[in-house]
Design an enzyme around this catalytic site. Structure first.
Site, PDB file in Angstrom:
ATOM      1  N   ARG A   1       4.096  -0.416  -4.732  1.00  0.00           N
ATOM      2  CA  ARG A   1       3.899  -0.852  -3.236  1.00  0.00           C
ATOM      3  C   ARG A   1       2.545  -1.503  -3.333  1.00  0.00           C
ATOM      4  O   ARG A   1       2.267  -2.210  -2.194  1.00  0.00           O
ATOM      5  CB  ARG A   1       3.768   0.121  -2.367  1.00  0.00           C
ATOM      6  CG  ARG A   1       5.110   1.231  -2.074  1.00  0.00           C
ATOM      7  CD  ARG A   1       4.891   2.379  -1.541  1.00  0.00           C
ATOM      8  NE  ARG A   1       4.722   2.053  -0.097  1.00  0.00           N
ATOM      9  CZ  ARG A   1       5.487   1.812   0.788  1.00  0.00           C
ATOM     10  NH1 ARG A   1       6.568   1.927   0.538  1.00  0.00           N
ATOM     11  NH2 ARG A   1       5.350   1.181   2.180  1.00  0.00           N
TER      12      ARG A   1
ATOM     13  N   CYS B   1       0.760  -1.239  -0.098  1.00  0.00           N
ATOM     14  CA  CYS B   1       0.033   0.150  -0.005  1.00  0.00           C
ATOM     15  C   CYS B   1       0.902   1.159  -0.042  1.00  0.00           C
ATOM     16  O   CYS B   1       1.843   1.322   0.802  1.00  0.00           O
ATOM     17  CB  CYS B   1      -0.952  -0.071   1.203  1.00  0.00           C
ATOM     18  SG  CYS B   1      -1.902  -1.199   1.266  1.00  0.00           S
TER      19      CYS B   1
ATOM     20  N   HIS C   1      19.908 -36.023  -5.204  1.00  0.00           N
ATOM     21  CA  HIS C   1      19.022 -36.190  -4.079  1.00  0.00           C
ATOM     22  C   HIS C   1      17.726 -36.267  -4.369  1.00  0.00           C
ATOM     23  O   HIS C   1      16.692 -36.069  -3.463  1.00  0.00           O
ATOM     24  CB  HIS C   1      19.540 -35.562  -2.897  1.00  0.00           C
ATOM     25  CG  HIS C   1      20.961 -35.973  -2.624  1.00  0.00           C
ATOM     26  ND1 HIS C   1      21.607 -37.055  -2.249  1.00  0.00           N
ATOM     27  CD2 HIS C   1      22.102 -35.365  -2.977  1.00  0.00           C
ATOM     28  CE1 HIS C   1      22.782 -36.996  -2.105  1.00  0.00           C
ATOM     29  NE2 HIS C   1      23.313 -36.199  -2.601  1.00  0.00           N
TER      30      HIS C   1
ATOM     31  N   ASN D   1      -1.866   2.253   5.488  1.00  0.00           N
ATOM     32  CA  ASN D   1      -1.062   1.259   5.142  1.00  0.00           C
ATOM     33  C   ASN D   1      -0.452   0.511   6.329  1.00  0.00           C
ATOM     34  O   ASN D   1      -0.111   1.131   7.420  1.00  0.00           O
ATOM     35  CB  ASN D   1       0.341   1.824   4.520  1.00  0.00           C
ATOM     36  CG  ASN D   1       1.422   0.917   4.331  1.00  0.00           C
ATOM     37  OD1 ASN D   1       1.219  -0.293   4.073  1.00  0.00           O
ATOM     38  ND2 ASN D   1       2.634   1.406   4.355  1.00  0.00           N
ATOM     39  N   GLY D   2      -0.721  -1.024   6.472  1.00  0.00           N
ATOM     40  CA  GLY D   2      -0.329  -1.535   7.744  1.00  0.00           C
ATOM     41  C   GLY D   2      -1.543  -2.485   8.183  1.00  0.00           C
ATOM     42  O   GLY D   2      -2.301  -2.809   7.125  1.00  0.00           O
TER      43      GLY D   2
ATOM     44  N   GLU E   1       8.784 -14.950 -10.191  1.00  0.00           N
ATOM     45  CA  GLU E   1       7.848 -13.745  -9.687  1.00  0.00           C
ATOM     46  C   GLU E   1       7.522 -12.700 -11.129  1.00  0.00           C
ATOM     47  O   GLU E   1       6.453 -12.530 -10.927  1.00  0.00           O
ATOM     48  CB  GLU E   1       8.628 -12.868  -8.674  1.00  0.00           C
ATOM     49  CG  GLU E   1       9.888 -12.355  -9.187  1.00  0.00           C
ATOM     50  CD  GLU E   1      10.415 -11.401  -7.991  1.00  0.00           C
ATOM     51  OE1 GLU E   1       9.805 -11.033  -7.136  1.00  0.00           O
ATOM     52  OE2 GLU E   1      11.770 -11.252  -7.950  1.00  0.00           O
TER      53      GLU E   1
ATOM     54  N   LYS F   1      13.592 -14.951  -9.636  1.00  0.00           N
ATOM     55  CA  LYS F   1      13.321 -13.701 -10.639  1.00  0.00           C
ATOM     56  C   LYS F   1      12.243 -14.356 -11.691  1.00  0.00           C
ATOM     57  O   LYS F   1      11.434 -13.545 -12.191  1.00  0.00           O
ATOM     58  CB  LYS F   1      14.568 -13.321 -11.315  1.00  0.00           C
ATOM     59  CG  LYS F   1      15.611 -12.445 -10.715  1.00  0.00           C
ATOM     60  CD  LYS F   1      15.176 -10.941 -10.350  1.00  0.00           C
ATOM     61  CE  LYS F   1      14.304 -10.743  -9.004  1.00  0.00           C
ATOM     62  NZ  LYS F   1      14.756 -10.725  -7.927  1.00  0.00           N
TER      63      LYS F   1
ATOM     64  N   GLU G   1      18.459 -17.112  -6.755  1.00  0.00           N
ATOM     65  CA  GLU G   1      18.161 -15.558  -7.434  1.00  0.00           C
ATOM     66  C   GLU G   1      17.463 -15.636  -8.552  1.00  0.00           C
ATOM     67  O   GLU G   1      16.298 -15.283  -8.993  1.00  0.00           O
ATOM     68  CB  GLU G   1      19.166 -14.685  -7.159  1.00  0.00           C
ATOM     69  CG  GLU G   1      18.784 -13.437  -7.686  1.00  0.00           C
ATOM     70  CD  GLU G   1      17.944 -12.676  -6.822  1.00  0.00           C
ATOM     71  OE1 GLU G   1      17.407 -13.258  -5.970  1.00  0.00           O
ATOM     72  OE2 GLU G   1      17.334 -11.551  -7.207  1.00  0.00           O
TER      73      GLU G   1
ATOM     74  N   TRP H   1      -2.498  -3.084  -1.668  1.00  0.00           N
ATOM     75  CA  TRP H   1      -2.070  -4.346  -1.833  1.00  0.00           C
ATOM     76  C   TRP H   1      -2.943  -4.892  -0.514  1.00  0.00           C
ATOM     77  O   TRP H   1      -2.867  -4.867   0.453  1.00  0.00           O
ATOM     78  CB  TRP H   1      -0.513  -4.485  -1.513  1.00  0.00           C
ATOM     79  CG  TRP H   1      -0.008  -6.000  -1.662  1.00  0.00           C
ATOM     80  CD1 TRP H   1       0.187  -6.418  -2.870  1.00  0.00           C
ATOM     81  CD2 TRP H   1       0.060  -7.148  -0.578  1.00  0.00           C
ATOM     82  NE1 TRP H   1       0.784  -7.770  -2.561  1.00  0.00           N
ATOM     83  CE2 TRP H   1       0.556  -8.004  -1.354  1.00  0.00           C
ATOM     84  CE3 TRP H   1      -0.201  -6.969   0.655  1.00  0.00           C
ATOM     85  CZ2 TRP H   1       0.984  -9.174  -0.590  1.00  0.00           C
ATOM     86  CZ3 TRP H   1       0.127  -8.217   1.280  1.00  0.00           C
ATOM     87  CH2 TRP H   1       0.644  -9.327   0.810  1.00  0.00           C
TER      88      TRP H   1
ATOM     89  N   LYS I   1       6.283  -4.249  -3.753  1.00  0.00           N
ATOM     90  CA  LYS I   1       7.695  -4.025  -3.524  1.00  0.00           C
ATOM     91  C   LYS I   1       8.090  -3.981  -2.187  1.00  0.00           C
ATOM     92  O   LYS I   1       9.130  -4.585  -1.656  1.00  0.00           O
ATOM     93  CB  LYS I   1       8.064  -2.616  -4.073  1.00  0.00           C
ATOM     94  CG  LYS I   1       9.420  -2.188  -4.074  1.00  0.00           C
ATOM     95  CD  LYS I   1      10.141  -2.890  -5.357  1.00  0.00           C
ATOM     96  CE  LYS I   1      11.750  -2.686  -5.236  1.00  0.00           C
ATOM     97  NZ  LYS I   1      12.558  -3.804  -5.912  1.00  0.00           N
TER      98      LYS I   1
HETATM   99  C1  F6R Z   1      12.265 -10.147  -4.938  1.00  0.00           C
HETATM  100  C2  F6R Z   1      12.053  -9.303  -4.072  1.00  0.00           C
HETATM  101  C3  F6R Z   1      11.677  -9.578  -2.558  1.00  0.00           C
HETATM  102  C4  F6R Z   1      12.521  -8.712  -1.806  1.00  0.00           C
HETATM  103  C5  F6R Z   1      12.166  -9.046  -0.415  1.00  0.00           C
HETATM  104  C6  F6R Z   1      12.812  -8.190   0.843  1.00  0.00           C
HETATM  105  O1  F6R Z   1      12.727  -9.583  -6.450  1.00  0.00           O
HETATM  106  O2  F6R Z   1      12.153  -7.812  -4.383  1.00  0.00           O
HETATM  107  O3  F6R Z   1      12.132 -10.884  -2.589  1.00  0.00           O
HETATM  108  O4  F6R Z   1      13.836  -8.942  -2.019  1.00  0.00           O
HETATM  109  O5  F6R Z   1      10.668  -8.780  -0.270  1.00  0.00           O
HETATM  110  O6  F6R Z   1      12.749  -6.860   0.560  1.00  0.00           O
HETATM  111  P1  F6R Z   1      13.938  -5.903   1.197  1.00  0.00           P
HETATM  112  O7  F6R Z   1      15.032  -6.119   0.542  1.00  0.00           O
HETATM  113  O8  F6R Z   1      13.422  -4.535   0.828  1.00  0.00           O
HETATM  114  O9  F6R Z   1      13.721  -6.109   2.464  1.00  0.00           O
END
Ligand code: F6R
Length: 611
Positions: A27, A2, A507, A99-100, A491, A488, A484, A73, A606
């Site tokens: 967000r 949010c 395994h 937000n929260g 998501e 990527k 990673e 969100w 985000k």
């Molecule tokens: C993946 C991604 C998330 C963040 C995670 C932690 O692309 O962006 O997995 O890495 O939500 O977020 P931060 O780094 O802001 O604590």
């Protein structure tokens, strides 16, 4: 999780709020809404993106110099018009954006319903505005006082903005656990979840602290605690540039941010690394060097991509500085009753600096006396402020939901930390240290080279755009990169992908391999090279499709793989900074071929400010 925006001043509020919501859309983007005050409250809200809201507002009078806006969100209640913010009180004279998460909303709601309040939405947020209305009426007090008393009854996290059509023109905001920044202009004020909606109007900002309330009226900002203690606003100067939050000619923020990495790493190294002078210096670390030298372990806490950077740190610190490392998911650490000792150094890693799980884990570690050394991107963020010391990654705003330049910035800072500690502890010789400094300095140019040769990656993306599954395998420093790469891909393209240490494949996951399974090997020339060749053979023997990320000039793996992408040679400890780049591009192009919205993938946000 949010985004919220508010404006009070002399200009038209609506365009400022709409633009601010677009900046904050990373967000959350499942619904959006605005409240404007001009005598009466005018509420407009809509399921979908901010652009859907904008398109739905036609032919209405938007005259107002005071308003609030929200991009959601969903946590409580599905994304629809009714659950979209702002929410209003029973009499319709108060409006709130939030937000929260309000943890005790159910009990508060039941009490308020018994007192005759009618709720319209399924959200936890609506309960706050009914509570304020109830307290205002029963105590016959001002809005400001009613908000203060209400917040004392609320359990959970909030950043809120409230408007009232009943009192003089004013905007009330408060926070606990969710971020809120106030931009201070000339007789005007801007409120937002982060500084991006504010930066084009002013670079003077006040970061609201937990349990603080801001009352803005008559061109003046007053701060107080929810215990009614007056506070003095501290005005910070933002250093953010407007261009850094715009797409700058790229189709998506994600692609722009992938391409920014040579620059963002140079920015991260600037002033800290000067190889010819044998200079590597991190101010925050030098102040706490005794803590680093006197601890026998480092505990890293993070989530998602930042957790993958923490896994790289495990290899870096153990390898270079010979110190034992534990890597924890922030969300698990907190609920496990972990053993934390006073001489532990706990290192939270977070791009946003607002991740609720990471913040909660920090508070736990702090309460046990540990030293907190934060590695964050966002200056002024909650995690940066909750840390005793730290190092910023200086990657600039990361707006694409999938984290890219933050990961390489984090690994760069962690590599610098490991080198500094290795030299101090004597686990790294002066000559090797010097070699590594020179090599670290070449990384931005090497990334540039990978970015300039994206064609093979595009071709691979086109070939595999319809795959149902992907496996990513790596060993040593490339194991976290495999995780990673898989993250990527899932998501932003919604293809199921798993990352594994390559040797673990036999395994279990090897059972998945058939002629339809693309397997991405991160198989650079490093200490594990010979071993990974055997793993490639095992996949080939089962007809899996091998896509290999290899070191320039490597013929052996090239000959045995259907597809290869070359990256420049570097020291093992810096390989993740290069090997992750083709994987970021691969996921980007696959998502584009599949028609996915890469900057706003479904269900994600985000900044994850709920636990
Ligand atoms: C993946 C991604 C998330 C963040 C995670 C932690 O692309 O962006 O997995 O890495 O939500 O977020 P931060 O780094 O802001 O604590």
């Amino acid at each position: 999780m949010c985004g919220i925006v508010g404006y009070i001043g002399k200009r038209e509020a609506y365009p400022i709020i709409i633009k601010g919501l677009k900046r904050l859309e990373y967000r959350g983007y499942d619904s959006a809404g605005i409240a404007l005050l001009n005598g009466d409250l005018k509420i407009m809200k809509k399921k979908g993106k901010v652009s859907d809201l904008e398109a739905s507002i036609t032919g209405e009078s938007l005259d107002s110099t005071l308003g609030i806006g929200h991009t959601r969100w969903a946590t409580h209640g599905e994304p629809n018009d009714v659950n979209a913010h702002p929410h209003t009180s029973s009499d319709g004279k108060l409006a709130i954006i939030h937000n929260g998460i309000i943890e005790n909303y159910q009990s508060l709601k039941t009490e308020l319903e018994q007192k005759g309040h009618k709720f319209k939405s399924e959200t936890d947020s609506e309960v706050i505005i009914h509570l304020v209305e109830e307290i205002k009426k029963s105590n016959n007090c001002s809005l400001e006082e009613a908000v203060r008393l209400s917040l004392q009854e609320i359990v959970g996290a909030y950043a809120i903005c409230i408007l009232s059509s009943d009192e003089d023109k004013q905007l009330i905001a408060a926070r606990k656990g969710s971020p809120l920044v106030i931009g201070v202009g000339d007789g005007e004020f801007f409120i937002a979840s982060d500084a991006t909606p504010i930066i084009e109007y002013t670079n003077n900002v006040v970061y609201l602290d937990d349990y603080e309330i801001a009352i803005i009226k008559n061109g003046k900002l007053t701060l107080k605690s929810i215990e009614d203690v007056a506070k003095t606003p501290f005005v910070h100067t933002l250093e953010m540039e407007l261009e850094s939050i715009e797409k700058g000619g790229f189709e998506h923020f994600m692609l722009k941010e992938i391409h920014e990495q040579p620059k963002s790493i140079r920015d991260c190294l600037r002033g800290r690394l000067i190889p010819k002078d044998n200079h590597l210096f991190l101010n925050g670390m030098s102040q706490y060097m005794n803590k680093f030298l006197n601890t026998d372990r480092l505990i890293f806490i993070a989530c998602g991509t930042s957790w993958h950077a923490a896994l790289v740190a495990e290899y870096l610190f153990e390898d270079i500085a010979r110190i034992s490392v534990e890597v924890e998911y922030a969300s698990e650490f907190r609920y496990r009753n972990p053993v934390i000792r006073e001489n532990d150094v706990v290192i939270p890693i977070s791009q946003s600096g607002e991740t609720a799980d990471t913040l909660a884990a920090i508070e736990l570690a702090k309460s046990k006396g540990a030293t907190i050394f934060g590695v964050c991107n966002v200056v002024g963020s909650s995690i940066a402020r909750a840390s005793h010391a730290g190092a910023f990654i200086h990657a600039g705003p990361e707006i694409g939901v999938a984290s890219t330049k933050a990961f390489t910035g984090q690994v760069t800072v962690l590599a610098m930390m490991a080198l500094i500690l290795g030299l101090k502890k004597g686990t790294l010789s002066e000559s090797r240290y010097r070699e590594l400094l020179f090599e670290l300095d070449t990384i931005p140019d090497k990334i540039q080279k990978i970015l300039e040769n994206a064609e093979p990656i595009k071709r691979i993306a086109s070939t595999f755009q319809s795959a149902k599954n992907f496996l990513y395998l790596g060993r040593g420093y490339n194991f976290p990169v495999a995780l990673e790469g898989a993250l990527k891909l899932k998501e932003i393209s919604y293809i199921h992908a798993e990352g594994y240490p390559a040797a673990e494949m036999k395994h279990g996951p090897i059972a998945l391999i058939d002629e339809d399974m693309p397997v991405v090997f991160i198989s650079t020339k490093d200490a594990t090279y010979d071993k990974i060749i055997s793993n490639i053979q095992e996949v080939k023997a089962r007809k899996g499709k091998v896509i290999a990320i290899v070191t320039e000039g490597d013929k052996d793996i090239q000959n045995m793989s259907e597809y290869t992408v070359q990256i420049p040679k570097t020291e093992d400890c810096f390989i993740p900074l290069l090997s992750v780049i083709p994987l970021q591009l691969l996921s980007y192009y696959i998502a584009i071929y599949r028609g996915c919205n890469v900057d706003q993938p479904r269900n994600l946000a985000k900044s994850v400010t709920v636990e």
